[in-house]
Design an enzyme around this catalytic site. Structure first.
Site: not given
Length: 208
Positions: A76, A115
């Site tokens: 996925h 991040r």
């Protein structure tokens, strides 16, 4: 400069952090809060359509897309991450409107958090804001270069192109936009650079 920020609700504990980064980045670039439109979609897979819709609306000069896709046990991840990236790129190419890619595609939550840090840290959303402003300025430079070429002013055309292409970093472009205060001032700055035969964009020149 008006910017649409499209965020995915999936993994919102990360995308909200990215959104904070975009807000900081745009504020630092001098973009008024009133000139920023925020929109939400269910997940990263839906970002390209929303980005293209905003790009075609005529209401914004650039779009920033925010999402977070974390690898799981199935394929996925590849399907969503790949289609998200290619869809955003396709939307940008088809509309001609800058669309910054601020979607994280990471192996785990720790990488996502690393991040999407707060002020002073690494935040891809903040990077996306800088890219959006830099791309907006790139469009201005491109227009100015084309107009110089149409006028037959080859010296100005060449100098403007050199000033932009000679390794200018996006941080410099953002600083130049902030100091100049808008499209016409940036154009004036580039024209002054071209007349002076300058081959490098000087942030200071835009601030004078």
């Amino acid at each position: 400069l008006t910017i649409a920020v499209v965020s995915a609700r999936w993994n919102s504990h990360v995308t909200l952090r990215l959104l904070d980064g975009v807000r900081r980045g745009l504020a630092n670039a001098g973009v008024p809060e009133a000139n920023v439109v925020e929109d939400w979609v269910p997940g990263a897979f839906e970002l390209p359509l929303a980005a293209k819709t905003w790009a075609l609306s005529g209401r914004v000069d650039a779009v920033v897309c925010l999402g977070c896709v974390i690898r799981g046990e199935t394929t996925h991840y590849e399907a969503v991450a790949g289609e998200c990236a290619s869809g955003i790129q396709q939307a940008q190419l088809e509309t001609g409107v800058p669309i910054a890619f601020g979607a994280l595609t990471v192996e785990n939550l720790d990488q996502a958090l690393a991040r999407s840090e707060g002020p002073g840290g690494h935040n891809v959303g903040e990077d996306g804001a800088k890219v959006a402003v830099a791309q907006f300025i790139a469009e201005i430079v491109d227009d100015s270069t084309r107009q110089a070429g149409e006028r037959g002013d080859l010296q100005a055309e060449a100098a403007i192109g050199r000033a932009f292409l000679d390794g200018v970093h996006e941080d410099e472009l953002v600083a130049a936009f902030t100091a100049a205060g808008g499209r016409q001032q940036v154009l004036h700055g580039f024209r002054r650079l071209s007349c002076a035969g300058t081959e490098r964009l000087s942030v200071g020149a835009h601030g004078q």
